[in-house]
Design an enzyme around this catalytic site. Structure first.
Site, mmCIF file in Angstrom:
data_model
loop_
_atom_site.group_PDB
_atom_site.id
_atom_site.type_symbol
_atom_site.label_atom_id
_atom_site.label_comp_id
_atom_site.label_asym_id
_atom_site.label_seq_id
_atom_site.Cartn_x
_atom_site.Cartn_y
_atom_site.Cartn_z
ATOM 1 N N LEU A 180 4.957 -2.253 5.466
ATOM 2 C CA LEU A 180 4.335 -3.559 5.687
ATOM 3 C C LEU A 180 3.791 -4.216 4.424
ATOM 4 O O LEU A 180 3.480 -5.400 4.438
ATOM 5 C CB LEU A 180 3.195 -3.430 6.705
ATOM 6 C CG LEU A 180 3.580 -2.928 8.093
ATOM 7 C CD1 LEU A 180 2.347 -2.841 8.982
ATOM 8 C CD2 LEU A 180 4.632 -3.808 8.727
ATOM 9 N N GLN A 225 2.405 -3.559 -0.105
ATOM 10 C CA GLN A 225 2.308 -2.792 -1.341
ATOM 11 C C GLN A 225 0.848 -2.639 -1.733
ATOM 12 O O GLN A 225 0.009 -3.456 -1.371
ATOM 13 C CB GLN A 225 3.049 -3.503 -2.472
ATOM 14 C CG GLN A 225 4.539 -3.531 -2.287
ATOM 15 C CD GLN A 225 5.248 -4.192 -3.457
ATOM 16 O OE1 GLN A 225 4.789 -5.206 -3.981
ATOM 17 N NE2 GLN A 225 6.363 -3.616 -3.867
ATOM 18 N N VAL A 226 0.583 -1.592 -2.530
ATOM 19 C CA VAL A 226 -0.770 -1.340 -3.019
ATOM 20 C C VAL A 226 -0.770 -1.480 -4.539
ATOM 21 O O VAL A 226 0.118 -0.964 -5.223
ATOM 22 C CB VAL A 226 -1.253 0.069 -2.614
ATOM 23 C CG1 VAL A 226 -2.635 0.341 -3.186
ATOM 24 C CG2 VAL A 226 -1.261 0.213 -1.095
ATOM 25 N N ASP A 255 -1.802 8.280 11.683
ATOM 26 C CA ASP A 255 -0.694 8.217 10.720
ATOM 27 C C ASP A 255 -0.869 9.327 9.687
ATOM 28 O O ASP A 255 -1.093 9.067 8.508
ATOM 29 C CB ASP A 255 -0.674 6.839 10.056
ATOM 30 C CG ASP A 255 0.627 6.570 9.317
ATOM 31 O OD1 ASP A 255 1.566 7.390 9.418
ATOM 32 O OD2 ASP A 255 0.705 5.530 8.632
ATOM 33 N N LYS A 267 -4.342 -3.723 -1.151
ATOM 34 C CA LYS A 267 -3.177 -3.609 -0.279
ATOM 35 C C LYS A 267 -2.794 -5.013 0.158
ATOM 36 O O LYS A 267 -3.602 -5.727 0.766
ATOM 37 C CB LYS A 267 -3.539 -2.741 0.923
ATOM 38 C CG LYS A 267 -2.421 -2.458 1.882
ATOM 39 C CD LYS A 267 -2.929 -1.489 2.947
ATOM 40 C CE LYS A 267 -1.911 -1.170 3.984
ATOM 41 N NZ LYS A 267 -2.459 -0.236 4.999
#
Length: 194
Positions: free
Chosen positions: A9, A11-12, A155, A26
Site C-alpha cells: 500500500l 513506502q516508508v 500482520d 509511511k
C-alpha cells in the site's frame, strides 16, 4: 528522498522531524485506495456468483469482513490510533518496543524511527539462544497484546519486527489489527495449547 522499505500500500522513508527526532514516514501510494476498493468490489461480485453455485457458502459475510479489513489498512489515522494504543500498553515493557506516533493523516503516518536489525536477517545470523529469546518475546507480544491493548496485531510477518541493539523486540505496522476487547477468546487458548 529514498524509500527504506516498501509494501503493497505504500513506502516508508527515514526523515528528521522539526524537533530533531529521526522518524519513519509511511506514505500511501497515489490512487492505491481507489484501486483496492475496485478490487474489493470485483471480489464481492465474484463471491456472490460463487454463492449461487454453492448455496451454503456464506459469501456476503466474507466479502464484508474483507472489505472492512482492507478499508482499515487504507486509513493511516486508524493505524495511528492502533499503534499509539500498543505503544502506551507496552511503554514500560522490558522486552518489547512500539514506536510512538508523531503525526498522521489519511495517507501519511509519521512515527518515531526504530533502529534495529530486520528479524529475517537476525534469524539467519544470531546464535540459537538469541533466536529462542526473540521467539519468546514475539510469542509473549502476540499472546498478551489482546489482554493489554484489546487488539490483536494481525500482520505478524518478519518484516514488521526488528531486533534492537539492546535485544528488545521492536514491533511495526499496525494497519491490520483485530479488536479483542475481552482479550484472547478461551477457544484460542485451547487451540494454542493443542
Amino acid at each position: 528522498r529514498q524509500a527504506v522499505a516498501a509494501a503493497s500500500l505504500g513506502q516508508v522513508y527515514r526523515a528528521r522531524w522539526h524537533d530533531g527526532r529521526d522518524v519513519a514516514v509511511k506514505v500511501q501510494y497515489p490512487h492505491v485506495a481507489q484501486a483496492v476498493r475496485a478490487d474489493m468490489r470485483g471480489l464481492s461480485a465474484a463471491l456472490r456468483l460463487a454463492a449461487l453455485a454453492s448455496p451454503g457458502m456464506a459469501a456476503a459475510p466474507v466479502a464484508r469482513e474483507l472489505s472492512q479489513r482492507v478499508a482499515g489498512e487504507l486509513d493511516y489515522r486508524a493505524e495511528a490510533r492502533s499503534q499509539q494504543a500498543f505503544c502506551e500498553a507496552f511503554r514500560d515493557d522490558p522486552d518489547i518496543v512500539v514506536p510512538a506516533v508523531v503525526g498522521a493523516s489519511g495517507r501519511v503516518l509519521v512515527t518515531e524511527w526504530l533502529a534495529g536489525e530486520r528479524l529475517i536477517d537476525f534469524s539467519e545470523s544470531a546464535p540459537q539462544q538469541a533466536r529462542n529469546e526473540i521467539g519468546q518475546r514475539f510469542q509473549r507480544f502476540a499472546l498478551s497484546a489482546p489482554a493489554r491493548v484489546g487488539l490483536l496485531h494481525a500482520d505478524p510477518h518478519p518484516g514488521n519486527f526488528r531486533v534492537l541493539p539492546d535485544g528488545r523486540l521492536g514491533v511495526l505496522d499496525f494497519g491490520a489489527v483485530v479488536a479483542m476487547p475481552g482479550g484472547l477468546p478461551a477457544s484460542f487458548g485451547h487451540l494454542i495449547a493443542a
